[in-house]
Design a protein around this motif. Structure first.
Motif, PDB file in Angstrom:
ATOM      1  N   TRP A 199      62.980  12.244 -34.367  1.00 47.40           N
ATOM      2  CA  TRP A 199      62.685  11.234 -33.368  1.00 47.40           C
ATOM      3  C   TRP A 199      61.415  10.663 -33.012  1.00 47.40           C
ATOM      4  N   GLY A 200      60.273  11.303 -33.644  1.00 45.54           N
ATOM      5  CA  GLY A 200      59.081  10.942 -33.262  1.00 45.54           C
ATOM      6  C   GLY A 200      58.655  11.149 -31.669  1.00 45.54           C
ATOM      7  N   VAL A 381      55.498   7.358 -21.899  1.00 44.68           N
ATOM      8  CA  VAL A 381      54.763   7.383 -23.036  1.00 44.68           C
ATOM      9  C   VAL A 381      54.941   6.213 -23.799  1.00 44.68           C
ATOM     10  N   ALA A 382      56.279   5.947 -23.727  1.00 46.66           N
ATOM     11  CA  ALA A 382      56.752   4.660 -24.639  1.00 46.66           C
ATOM     12  C   ALA A 382      55.840   3.340 -24.288  1.00 46.66           C
ATOM     13  N   TRP A 383      55.058   3.558 -23.247  1.00 49.75           N
ATOM     14  CA  TRP A 383      54.299   2.328 -22.766  1.00 49.75           C
ATOM     15  C   TRP A 383      52.847   2.545 -23.158  1.00 49.75           C
ATOM     16  N   ALA A 387      54.996   6.025 -29.131  1.00 53.18           N
ATOM     17  CA  ALA A 387      56.176   6.623 -29.298  1.00 53.18           C
ATOM     18  C   ALA A 387      57.274   5.506 -28.744  1.00 53.18           C
ATOM     19  N   THR A 388      58.443   5.744 -29.068  1.00 49.31           N
ATOM     20  CA  THR A 388      59.494   4.855 -28.748  1.00 49.31           C
ATOM     21  C   THR A 388      60.336   5.277 -27.304  1.00 49.31           C
ATOM     22  N   LEU A 389      60.916   4.318 -26.761  1.00 51.67           N
ATOM     23  CA  LEU A 389      61.690   4.813 -25.390  1.00 51.67           C
ATOM     24  C   LEU A 389      62.984   5.514 -25.880  1.00 51.67           C
TER      25      LEU A 389
END
Length: 448
Positions: A199-200, A381-383, A387-389
């Motif tokens: 999932w990264g 962290v996705a922002w 990383a992705t949401l």
């Protein structure tokens, strides 16, 4: 005047983001031509020192948790909290050495699902005079740094369940938490397991792996254990049990704040290049400013909501801001860090009353600070990071399922077998007399 104040307060977060960083973008990029100026044995020494210095700063956080909790509980339960904190730290050390480290870092085979594994019998100790130059740091220093993170997770549980849990079952739960429950979560990300490879998922220093893990274990324990006697009355009445020593709780918060520079800064994991040491410096700045944002927002929020600022909320605002920035303290600008920490500082103001409405008794506010702010810091962290949401959300949910289920099994088994709660008579008299035999404040132990 109030209208102008509210408009200004609303515009403040936007100004932080639009203003750009007060510190330049990561110096590692600007310093690339000289990033390898330090090498060989010198790099090994600096990398090892980072782990050791960061490790003893995080170990000092154990004192911060002890003082925070000792200040926020009633006098009759203070010695018990002190015993719990020094006991849990020691149990965590033994369990992470004997079992936990090899679960956290099992060395998953390539292509493996990476949900659970056990490594060999490497306890992170080289022989006297030996050094592993290929790794670039002392393996013992790395083990020590990882171990104090394990102890931090257990400290979170202690504060939530204060004043109404017996020492022996608490220590038994800590044994399982630090030997198995926490190490499994670590293996999914820092051990290059499922969350990392599939999932990264990204959690730089542990908003989810450490803080939310401790938060979920504390929440489940609080539900199964129940609230303190007299905490909640009929018709939604909430009885406040003031802490014994607010100056001590404040000191504990400052100790934790100091320790967090080791927690986040040493999670850079290297200090042997110009780029690395510059990044550690930026992590220090972002960590500090997130805490500042958390304090100021908590003070403003309680002033607006209750007509007076609440010192305990300010303390928790600092800690929630620190927890929130922990998932990614390097990538954000300073303005973004203040915003992330500020929103973190608002969360205890919102969630402490919500937990009380649900009759979930959290003595020190650890669930909003470590669980809720940990989730917030992980998702954002996705922002700010790479990383992705979706990946971050999967990490939060998988941690919730594993830690909650495993904790519930352990708590329920302890409740059914040896019992986890003292008698009403003992709880009302105070745990210090019956659990430790030592009064923290002789003459005040029967304070309500």
């Amino acid at each position: 005047m109030n209208t102008k104040f509210l408009i200004g307060a609303a515009a403040f977060p936007a100004a932080l983001v639009l203003s750009g960083p007060a510190v330049a973008a990561p110096v590692a990029e600007a310093a690339a031509p000289v990033a390898d100026a330090v090498g060989g044995g010198t790099a090994y020494i600096f990398n090892t020192l980072l782990f050791l210095i960061g490790g003893f700063l995080v170990m000092w956080m154990a004192a911060g948790f002890a003082m925070l909790e000792a200040g926020l509980v009633r006098a009759k339960n203070t010695s018990t909290q002190c015993l719990k904190n020094i006991g849990l730290y020691s149990i965590a050390g033994l369990m992470f050495w004997a079992v936990g480290y090899n679960i956290a870092y099992p060395g998953f085979a390539e292509g493996a699902l990476g949900l659970f594994g056990i490594g060999g019998t490497t306890y992170g100790m080289q022989s006297a005079g030996e050094a592993d130059l290929e790794k670039g740091y002392s393996v013992a220093s790395d083990w020590f740094f990882q171990m104090v993170f394990c102890a931090t997770t257990a400290s979170i549980v202690s504060g939530t369940l204060a004043e109404r849990i017996k020492i022996v079952p608490f220590f038994m739960f800590v044994t399982v938490l630090t030997a198995v429950i926490y190490p499994v979560v670590v293996s999914w990300e820092w051990g290059e397991g499922y969350l990392d490879s599939v999932w990264g998922f990204s959690d730089f220093a542990g908003s989810t792996l450490v803080h939310s893990t401790g938060g979920w274990a504390a929440l489940v324990g609080a539900i199964i254990l129940g609230p303190r006697l007299g905490r909640y009355g009929p018709n939604g009445q909430i009885n406040v049990f003031p802490g014994t020593n607010i100056p001590l709780a404040t000191l504990g918060t400052f100790i934790l704040w100091l320790g967090w520079f080791g927690f986040n800064g040493a999670s850079q994991l290297a200090m042997g290049t110009v780029g690395d040491v510059s990044d550690v410096s930026k992590i220090f700045v972002n960590t500090n400013m997130a805490a500042c944002g958390g304090v100021v927002v908590a003070i403003i929020a309680t002033q607006l909501r209750y007509g007076k600022a609440d010192v305990t909320m300010a303390l928790n605002g600092a800690l929630a801001g620190l927890v929130a920035i922990t998932a990614e303290p390097l990538a954000p600008t300073v303005g973004q860090s203040v915003l992330i920490g500020g929103i973190g500082g608002l969360l205890p103001v919102i969630f402490v009353p919500l937990l009380d409405k649900l009759k979930i008794d959290d003595v020190v506010g650890a669930i909003p600070v470590h669980l809720v702010a940990g989730i917030w810091g992980t998702l954002i962290v996705a922002w700010t990071g790479d990383a992705t949401l979706v990946g971050q959300l999967v990490g939060v949910l998988l941690t919730m399922v594993w830690v909650s289920a495993a904790s519930a099994i352990v708590w329920l088994l302890l409740k059914i077998t040896i019992g986890i709660r003292p008698s009403e008579e003992i709880e009302l008299a105070g745990l210090d007399i019956h659990e430790t035999g030592v009064e923290a404040y002789p003459g005040l132990a029967n304070q309500a």
